[in-house]
Design a protein around this motif. Structure first.
Motif, short mmCIF file in Angstrom:
data_model
loop_
_atom_site.label_atom_id
_atom_site.label_comp_id
_atom_site.label_asym_id
_atom_site.label_seq_id
_atom_site.Cartn_x
_atom_site.Cartn_y
_atom_site.Cartn_z
N LEU A 118 0.84 -1.13 -0.06
CA LEU A 118 -0.09 0.00 0.11
C LEU A 118 0.82 1.21 0.13
O LEU A 118 2.19 1.34 0.34
N ALA A 119 0.43 2.36 -0.33
CA ALA A 119 0.89 3.70 -0.22
C ALA A 119 0.95 4.03 1.26
O ALA A 119 0.09 3.62 2.05
N GLU A 120 2.13 4.47 1.63
CA GLU A 120 2.22 4.86 3.01
C GLU A 120 1.06 6.00 3.63
O GLU A 120 0.79 5.80 4.66
N ILE A 121 0.91 6.77 2.74
CA ILE A 121 -0.50 7.51 3.10
C ILE A 121 -1.64 6.84 3.38
O ILE A 121 -2.36 7.20 4.31
N THR A 122 -1.85 5.89 2.69
CA THR A 122 -3.00 5.10 2.95
C THR A 122 -2.93 4.24 4.15
O THR A 122 -3.80 4.32 4.90
N VAL A 123 -1.72 3.77 4.65
CA VAL A 123 -1.51 3.22 5.91
C VAL A 123 -1.80 4.00 7.16
O VAL A 123 -2.32 4.04 7.88
#
Length: 153
Positions: A118-123
């Motif tokens: 996943l993208a870090e911002i999504t996490v």
């Protein structure tokens, strides 16, 4: 046993003055209640003096990267009653539960993003959402809450 304030008060003051600071407590108190108090004071990590050097070093690295660390034997004692089985939280999505499981293992957002592709911002958004749903002030409280509620192993 700091000269002017307790370790708990020092953690509170550090977090109040510099909320972005990640606090790792190294203490003589091998106590479940002191661990819980430390988490409430804002500590992202908790180790008992005498912990193996490698554990201390890896804990410093993990906390610096935004992870949460609790000495394994102490964490087991805190969550021992939760060992009976995992419970599904009605408000958490499957993905939030996955993220919470990795968060409870001390993984940073970057590490979780890598493991779940996943993208870090999504996490980060998942972590914020699950913290709100669990009523946790920070990642460490979310992890301990999740373990106590038997939401993760």
């Amino acid at each position: 046993n700091l000269p002017d304030v307790s370790g708990l008060e020092a953690a509170r003051q550090i977090k109040a003055r510099r909320p972005e600071t990640n606090v790792l407590m190294l203490t003589v108190y091998d106590s479940e209640s002191y661990l819980v108090d430390a988490v409430h004071a804002g500590a992202a990590g908790y180790l008992v003096k005498g912990a193996p050097e490698q554990l201390i070093l890896s804990s410093i690295r993990a906390v610096c990267q935004g992870g949460a660390v609790v000495q394994p034997d102490l964490l087991r004692r805190v969550v021992q009653p939760a060992a009976a089985g995992i419970v599904k939280h009605p408000d958490l999505t499957a993905r939030e539960t996955e993220v919470l499981g990795l968060l409870a293992k001390g993984r940073s957002n970057r590490q979780i993003a890598g493991e779940l592709h996943l993208a870090e911002i999504t996490v980060k958004k998942h972590v914020q959402s699950l913290m709100a749903k669990l009523g946790a002030a920070d990642r460490t409280q979310a992890a301990i809450t999740a373990l106590r509620m038997r939401l993760v192993e």
